[in-house]
Design an enzyme around this catalytic site. Structure first.
Site, PDB file in Angstrom:
ATOM      1  N   HIS A  21       0.840  -1.207   0.000  1.00 16.97           N
ATOM      2  CA  HIS A  21       0.000   0.000   0.000  1.00 16.97           C
ATOM      3  C   HIS A  21       0.872   1.253   0.000  1.00 16.97           C
ATOM      4  O   HIS A  21       1.763   1.383   0.843  1.00 16.97           O
ATOM      5  CB  HIS A  21      -0.905   0.015   1.228  1.00 16.97           C
ATOM      6  N   ASP A  23       0.135   4.268   0.920  1.00 20.29           N
ATOM      7  CA  ASP A  23      -0.002   5.032   2.165  1.00 20.29           C
ATOM      8  C   ASP A  23       0.493   4.245   3.376  1.00 20.29           C
ATOM      9  O   ASP A  23       0.427   4.734   4.495  1.00 20.29           O
ATOM     10  CB  ASP A  23      -1.463   5.487   2.370  1.00 20.29           C
ATOM     11  N   GLU A 206      -8.776 -12.250   5.085  1.00 21.47           N
ATOM     12  CA  GLU A 206      -7.710 -11.768   5.976  1.00 21.47           C
ATOM     13  C   GLU A 206      -8.201 -11.953   7.404  1.00 21.47           C
ATOM     14  O   GLU A 206      -7.783 -12.856   8.113  1.00 21.47           O
ATOM     15  CB  GLU A 206      -7.389 -10.298   5.679  1.00 21.47           C
ATOM     16  N   ASP A 295       2.493  -5.693   2.391  1.00 19.93           N
ATOM     17  CA  ASP A 295       1.300  -4.968   2.835  1.00 19.93           C
ATOM     18  C   ASP A 295       1.661  -3.510   3.170  1.00 19.93           C
ATOM     19  O   ASP A 295       1.482  -2.647   2.336  1.00 19.93           O
ATOM     20  CB  ASP A 295       0.632  -5.660   4.025  1.00 19.93           C
TER      21      ASP A 295
HETATM   22 ZN   LIG Z   1      -3.513  -4.925   2.046  1.00 16.98          ZN
END
Ligand SMILES: [Zn+2]
Length: 364
Positions: A21, A23, A206, A295
């Site tokens: 990601h 951000d 998840e 991630d």
């Molecule tokens: Zn993710």
């Protein structure tokens, strides 16, 4: 002999990243700079060292709420064209320095419009940063535009993905809280993308279990699964250790549906207890199309090389396994087939061969 790769050697290996990601990967010093330039007042500290430590502490607290709170600051300072371009540029630079040769980095354009940027301005600013970073540091970065699953803008974001498909946007994704917001809530966006021959992945399996994975694949038609770690719930292991796959798990394996696994992140959000107990070990043994990802590099204090190194330590993996994960990822990328093949045969296999050969060289 399949020697244990060191972290330094892993950094030299040509790696591929599919789930990262934008951000979630800023440099702490950049956050401080951008906050100062934009007048953002809410940072817990303006000392880059302390800020980095604060992100790690919040993310390791075991509370999803505190983990998610960290994003309010990164997103908070990414509200101008200059800020978005800088963050994307630095992302490409940081990944290239870690040895990544191809990456797909995602972000939600709708989160970056609070000071008046249009969705198009956001997308173009990020594309510019990746293009410049890619040119200067020798890495190819494709972007995925993400829609937030609790919002109602997925169709608009899907259209954005299609409009910018020839400019560097390689796919679409949905992210955010899984429970209460099933992927079928955005069915019109996924059907639109399928009619447009576009690619997409879905954060599924998840925190939430099998129904989310089943919907993502069988209702929405996802090309890949973001995490997908809970597919393990459809696999039973007999007392003698023999695993049996349920129909959904078998389908995912048979269809070679890529799992974008993010081991460290899963531990922080409670989806797995430890790296050694992470389902990635069993899923790899069973031949699922497993890929290894970061991630959120800032929140997890990680990088693609660090994720690989943790797996080497936990599962005693050698170069063969690391190459297998890497080729899996490249095969599963949303960029065109000829480009994938070129990277696999021209960069990844020769790069790993060189590292393996060094390990095999007789002493003296
Ligand atoms: Zn993710």
């Amino acid at each position: 002999m399949n020697e244990r790769p060191t972290l330094d050697d892993i950094r030299r290996a040509p790696k591929v990243l599919l789930h990262d990601h934008l951000d979630g990967g800023l440099r702490p010093a950049t956050i401080v700079d951008l906050a100062r330039e934009s007048g953002y007042q809410d940072l817990p500290t303006t000392d880059p060292g302390n800020l980095g430590a604060w992100f790690a502490e919040m993310s390791n607290s075991g509370s999803l709420e505190r983990y998610l709170e960290t994003f309010s600051h990164t997103v908070g300072v990414m509200q101008s064209v200059e800020a978005l371009t800088r963050v994307a540029y630095e992302c490409a630079e940081d990944l290239a320095k870690d040895g990544v040769v191809y990456a797909e980095v995602r972000y939600a354009p709708e989160l970056h419009t609070s000071t008046g940027l249009t969705l198009e301005q956001v997308v173009e600013a990020v594309l510019e940063g990746f293009a410049k970073g890619g040119r200067e540091h020798g890495i190819k970065v494709g972007t995925l535009v993400t829609a937030m699953r609790h919002q109602a803008r997925s169709m608009e974001i899907a259209e954005l993905a299609v409009r910018y498909r020839d400019a560097g946007v390689v796919g679409f994704d949905i992210a955010g809280a899984e429970a209460g917001y099933p992927p079928t809530r955005h069915l019109d966006a996924f059907e639109y993308l399928q009619r447009e021959n576009a690619h997409f992945t879905i954060h599924a399996g998840e925190a939430f279990g099998l129904p989310s994975i089943w919907q993502a694949i069988q209702w929405c038609g996802a090309d890949r699964l973001g995490h997908g770690v809970r597919i393990i719930d459809d696999i039973t292991t007999a007392p003698d250790g023999k695993p049996t796959l349920g129909r959904l798990a078998a389908y995912v394996r048979d269809k070679r549906i890529p799992l974008e696994m993010c081991p460290t992140s899963n531990i922080q959000t409670g989806a797995a207890k430890s790296i050694a107990e992470h389902p990635i070990g069993l899923l790899r043994d069973l031949g699922f199309r497993v890929t290894v990802n970061t991630d959120n590099r800032l929140m997890s204090g990680t990088s693609p090389s660090l994720e690989f190194h943790k797996l080497v330590e936990a599962f005693d993996y050698g170069w063969d396994e690391l190459q297998w994960f890497t080729v899996n990822a490249m095969k599963s990328a949303f960029v065109g087939f000829p480009e994938r093949l070129e990277l696999i045969n021209g960069v990844i296999k020769p790069g790993f061969a060189q590292l393996k050969w060094r390990g095999e060289r007789p002493v003296g």
